[in-house]
Design a protein around this motif. Structure first.
Motif, short mmCIF file in Angstrom:
data_model
loop_
_atom_site.label_atom_id
_atom_site.label_comp_id
_atom_site.label_asym_id
_atom_site.label_seq_id
_atom_site.Cartn_x
_atom_site.Cartn_y
_atom_site.Cartn_z
N HIS A 476 0.86 -1.18 0.00
CA HIS A 476 0.00 0.00 0.00
C HIS A 476 0.89 1.23 0.00
N LYS A 477 0.66 2.12 -0.96
CA LYS A 477 1.40 3.38 -1.04
C LYS A 477 0.52 4.50 -0.52
N TYR A 478 1.14 5.44 0.19
CA TYR A 478 0.38 6.55 0.77
C TYR A 478 1.05 7.88 0.43
N VAL A 479 0.23 8.91 0.31
CA VAL A 479 0.73 10.28 0.19
C VAL A 479 0.44 10.97 1.52
N PHE A 480 1.49 11.47 2.16
CA PHE A 480 1.36 12.13 3.46
C PHE A 480 1.82 13.59 3.35
N LEU A 481 1.64 14.30 4.44
CA LEU A 481 2.20 15.64 4.52
C LEU A 481 3.73 15.54 4.61
N ALA A 482 4.42 16.63 4.32
CA ALA A 482 5.88 16.64 4.32
C ALA A 482 6.43 16.47 5.73
N ALA A 483 7.73 16.16 5.79
CA ALA A 483 8.37 15.89 7.08
C ALA A 483 8.26 17.06 8.04
N GLY A 484 8.23 18.29 7.52
CA GLY A 484 8.18 19.45 8.40
C GLY A 484 6.78 19.88 8.79
N SER A 485 5.76 19.10 8.43
CA SER A 485 4.38 19.47 8.75
C SER A 485 4.10 19.29 10.23
N SER A 486 3.00 19.91 10.67
CA SER A 486 2.66 19.86 12.10
C SER A 486 2.33 18.44 12.55
N LEU A 487 1.56 17.69 11.76
CA LEU A 487 1.18 16.33 12.16
C LEU A 487 2.39 15.42 12.24
#
Length: 886
Positions: A476-487
């Motif tokens: 399963h591939k996912y798109v996430f927020l960037a490493a510097g994001s708040s989450l």
């Protein structure tokens, strides 16, 4: 999403079949590989079930002979057979023994601050008759407020991230860790707590004290700009405004009260989906591969796949028999649907010649490299403009950067190490394969290629924006927020705080598993031994692998062949760990551990599991009873960070230079990387780059020599000064001639580039270009300067380009001395780190606050140790106090 991993010599793949043309030049065996994709495995129901005792084998018992013996009842093995000492052709891992050595004089005593036990061990023959140490009884704990948070993930970039909630009171709250549905491995999942049978009283969990020093420190507020700097600054206005804008874009979530209820991660989410790679463009009609020496006319679908292989023709992948086999099988499947236009049947890989395609690709690469700086800049701008809208999203009304927003193009799967599917075809992903997650009531993004999304969800309990399943491994591939994001930042802080919390419980946990090392219940004894290895050697827990996965192991999946006993108390580990990186370590262990491993190996074949009564799921369930949210991964993070903190604190850097401080830091980082087995093969270009550094070092000495000679020309008395008597080492007349010729060529090249750039600016401004004679005069001046240098050779006198007094020249020599010393340290540091991957531990295992505090304490710019990527990833850590400790 991936990382590069290298194999040891004995892990190299088989070469291509002899006599295979295929356009290959100089075929040789190799195993270079490019990061593949990792499967996101979930726990099966079977793993939740208690293990049944294996049937007793009716094998003839042979009693092995060891340096020590015992007749105690608790050493009765499950089955008997001689321990098979597997011979190892392993290469020694320098520094591993020092980084992982465990004192043999401490087994069941009190654990000291370094994580090692301090009491002397009772003799092996006597401890069976001695009374068993009792577990400390639990004390009534204070009432705790539970807050759900996600478990730390082994591969942070591949998993959904949960937000956290920061306590509004000084008392540190106990956090409840919840398993992430998308966790990549079982050993990283905190399992649901199961009530354990009360066989023995266990040591009570450490209480949370008010005002505990282990609480998350509130970072200092950013200092206000000084009035003078605000009113008048030498910095240019545009640059200042740009920096100010960048600072204002950073959301300081660590100063807020993050939402961490374990369910809702966001209220509103708006994004533009993912960007698909461009469609395939057929090759020019004159570029065709050959089969049996004849041109093969392929339709675009089949030609594209052939091109994937042709592009790798002179790489190590194309020399790998398994890679070639998998590629050819998948390509033949494509050829059945899209056969050659002339009806040719492609049945033999050895008759395929991909070189015409390879040469075309190489020509295109050369064309791109030869583009002018402006042309490259224009091409990059076009690409950036196309991707701009995909790079950010709106999360709860604020702009956040998106991480991996590009869909991976089709190609050949490279895998890691000896992956059984390397060379397999990765299909092109279409919108119909992708599920989008977005807020309700916002515009649904339109794909940049024809098609409709597979599904559109509005799930605010997860943090991924898009997901799909790749065809090779079913990952399963996912798109996430960037490493510097708040989450992502909140998830990182939680992970390191969970590891830091383990400090309060580690003594009790070690006491408990030391008791279980002699348990009459074999499953408990095996589990305790596995915990010892995970704790002391920072081994991963490990999972069983399927037939379609690379055969890598961790602690729970070790087989008898992977561990060799060497009397009196040494264990030799030799296996392939994560990413097929070889783990080899010869380490002394406690006598009881040695005895247990001997028992576990008896009556088993080399391929039998060493820990046949323990699996990852059961181990993590047990760890949950010791500390909420504890997993094998937390142990690994704790040991890496605590070891790193200790190694840094051991250095006395009171009067050290900046480079000496950096070397001390990198040395500590290397030892942790060795402990965690973050190894790599030395880069192929290492010898070449070291030679360049050596030349640069000699170049600095050449500059010092010229300054000395300039002093001698001013006054002969300088020849008698002690610091100037000896000539610079590593410099001879032949090298000086070569060096000056090289410098001359570089200066002429710089002059030509500068001349061309000046003319470009003049044309842009609508002015007349400079005449070629201007460049000719500049080159003539350069040649004149180097002719003068040639005349100075052997005279021990030099003329500087501009006159300087002797005092200034002496100051310049002193500065060069410092520079030469610092550069020498850099060369040593680079050479020592050639086989160690320092980045992995910095990103995933070392608490960034350790580095931030150390830099403040020793006055080292954090930019020297953290790349721009890490600075963006860990902004919350950079404001920690200088006296902060892990």
């Amino acid at each position: 999403m991936s990382s590069v991993s290298d194999l040891s010599d004995d892990d190299r793949p088989l070469g291509a079949p002899n006599g295979a043309p295929n356009g290959h030049h100089n075929p040789n065996n190799g195993n270079g590989h490019v990061p593949g994709q990792q499967a996101l495995s979930s726990m099966s129901d079977d793993e939740e079930m208690p293990l049944a005792a294996p049937p007793r084998r009716t094998l003839k018992r042979k009693k092995p002979i060891y340096a020590e013996s015992s007749s105690s009842e608790d050493d009765t093995p499950l089955a008997s057979s001689p321990a098979k000492l597997a011979s190892s052709a392993a290469i020694s891992m320098p520094g591993a023994a020092q980084a992982t050595t465990v004192p043999t004089s401490a087994a069941n005593g009190k654990i000291n601050g370094t994580g090692h036990t301090s009491k002397a061990v009772v003799s092996d023959d006597a401890d069976d008759d001695a009374p068993k140490p009792k577990r400390a009884e639990k004390k009534p704990a204070k009432k705790k407020i539970k807050t759900e948070t996600p478990a730390a993930s082994d591969d942070d970039d591949d998993k959904p991230i949960a937000a956290i909630k920061k306590s509004s009171v000084p008392r540190k709250r106990k956090v409840k860790v919840e398993s992430d549905a998308d966790s990549s491995s079982d050993d990283d999942k905190p399992l649901a707590k199961k009530k354990a049978p009360a066989k023995k009283p266990r040591a009570s969990k450490a209480k949370k004290e008010e005002g505990s020093e282990d609480e998350i420190p509130k970072p200092k507020k950013a200092a206000k700009a000084k009035k003078a700097a605000a009113e008048g600054s030498p910095v240019k206005g545009k640059r200042k405004e740009k920096v100010k804008e960048e600072e204002e874009e950073v959301f300081r979530w660590w100063d807020q009260d993050p939402n961490g209820d374990g369910s809702v991660k966001w209220k509103t989410l708006e994004h533009n989906g993912v960007i698909f790679p461009p469609p395939y463009e057929p090759l020019p009609s004159n570029v065709k591969m050959k089969y049996h020496g004849k041109v093969l006319d392929l339709p675009p679908a089949a030609e594209e796949v052939a091109g994937f292989y042709a592009a790798l023709l002179e790489s190590d992948h194309a020399q790998d028999a398994k890679f070639n086999k998998n590629f050819f099988e998948d390509w033949q499947t494509v050829l059945k649907k899209h056969p050659p236009r002339d009806g040719t049947k492609v049945t033999n890989f050895l008759h395929c010649d991909f070189r015409p395609m390879f040469e075309y690709f190489e020509t295109e690469k050369a064309k791109k490299k030869s583009l002018s700086a402006q042309e490259k800049k224009d091409a990059k701008k076009i690409k950036d403009d196309l991707e701009l809208k995909y790079t950010t999203c709106l999360l709860d009304g604020r702009k956040e950067k998106v991480g991996n927003f590009r869909v991976e193009p089709p190609g050949l799967f490279r895998g890691r190490g000896e992956h059984p599917k390397k060379g397999a075809l990765k299909y092109r992903v279409s919108p119909e394969d992708i599920t989008i997650n977005i807020g309700k009531g916002v515009p649904i993004p339109v794909p940049n290629m024809p098609g409709k999304w597979k599904e559109v969800l509005h799930d605010n309990t997860v943090t991924w924006l898009a997901t799909w399943t790749e065809n090779v491994n079913g990952n399963h591939k996912y798109v996430f927020l960037a490493a510097g994001s708040s989450l992502k930042g909140q998830s990182d802080m939680l992970k390191f705080e969970k590891a830091r919390e383990l400090k309060k419980h580690i003594d009790r946990i070690r006491m408990n598993y030391n008791v279980d090392l002699k348990s009459k219940v074999m499953a408990d004894r095996q589990r305790a031994t596995a915990m010892y290895l995970i704790d002391k050697l920072a081994l991963r827990a490990g999972n069983e692998k399927g037939e379609d996965e690379a055969e890598t192991v961790g602690c729970c999946s070790l087989r008898c062949i992977h561990v060799t006993l060497e009397a009196p108390n040494f264990l030799i580990f030799d296996f392939l760990g994560k990413d097929s990186i070889r783990y080899y370590n010869r380490v002394p262990v406690e006598p009881q551990i040695f005895k247990n491993i001997r028992i576990f190996k008896e009556n088993k074949d080399d391929e039998d599991n060493l820990f046949d009564r323990v699996n990852t799921a059961g181990l993590n369930k047990h760890l949950q009873t010791e500390m909420k949210g504890l997993t094998a991964k937390v142990f690994r993070t704790f040991n890496a960070s605590s070891t790193f903190q200790r190694l840094l604190d051991e250095n006395d850097l009171k009067n050290a230079t900046l480079q000496e401080k950096l070397n001390a830091y990198n040395k500590a980082n290397r030892e942790v990387a060795i402990l965690c087995n973050h190894r790599r093969a030395a880069p192929k270009t290492h010898a070449q780059s070291m030679e360049k550094e050596a030349d640069k070092h000699r170049g600095l000495k050449y500059d010092r020599m010229k300054l000395r000679h300039a002093l001698f020309k001013i006054d002969k008395k300088f020849r008698k000064k002690e610091q100037y008597i000896e000539d610079e080492s590593d410099i001879d007349d032949e090298w000086i001639v070569t060096h000056e010729e090289t410098m001359k060529a570089k200066d002429i090249e710089k002059a030509e580039k500068k001349f061309a750039k000046e003319n470009e600016k003049l044309v842009e401004a609508g002015k007349t270009e400079q005449k070629p004679s201007v460049l000719k005069d500049r080159i003539a001046e350069i040649e004149k300067d180097y002719a003068a240098l040639a005349k100075e050779r052997g005279t021990e006198k030099a003329e500087l380009k501009r006159d300087r007094p002797a005092e200034k020249i002496e100051e310049a020599i002193e500065k060069l001395d410092e520079k030469i010393k610092a550069h020498k340290l850099q060369i040593i540091d680079r050479d020592e780190g050639k086989e160690v991957a320092l980045g992995t531990s910095k990103i995933n295992y070392l608490d960034p606050r350790i580095t931030a505090a150390w830099c403040k304490t020793h006055d080292v710019p954090v930019e020297k140790l953290f790349s721009k990527t890490l600075m963006v990833k860990f902004p919350w850590a950079l404001e920690v106090d200088e006296d902060w400790k892990f």
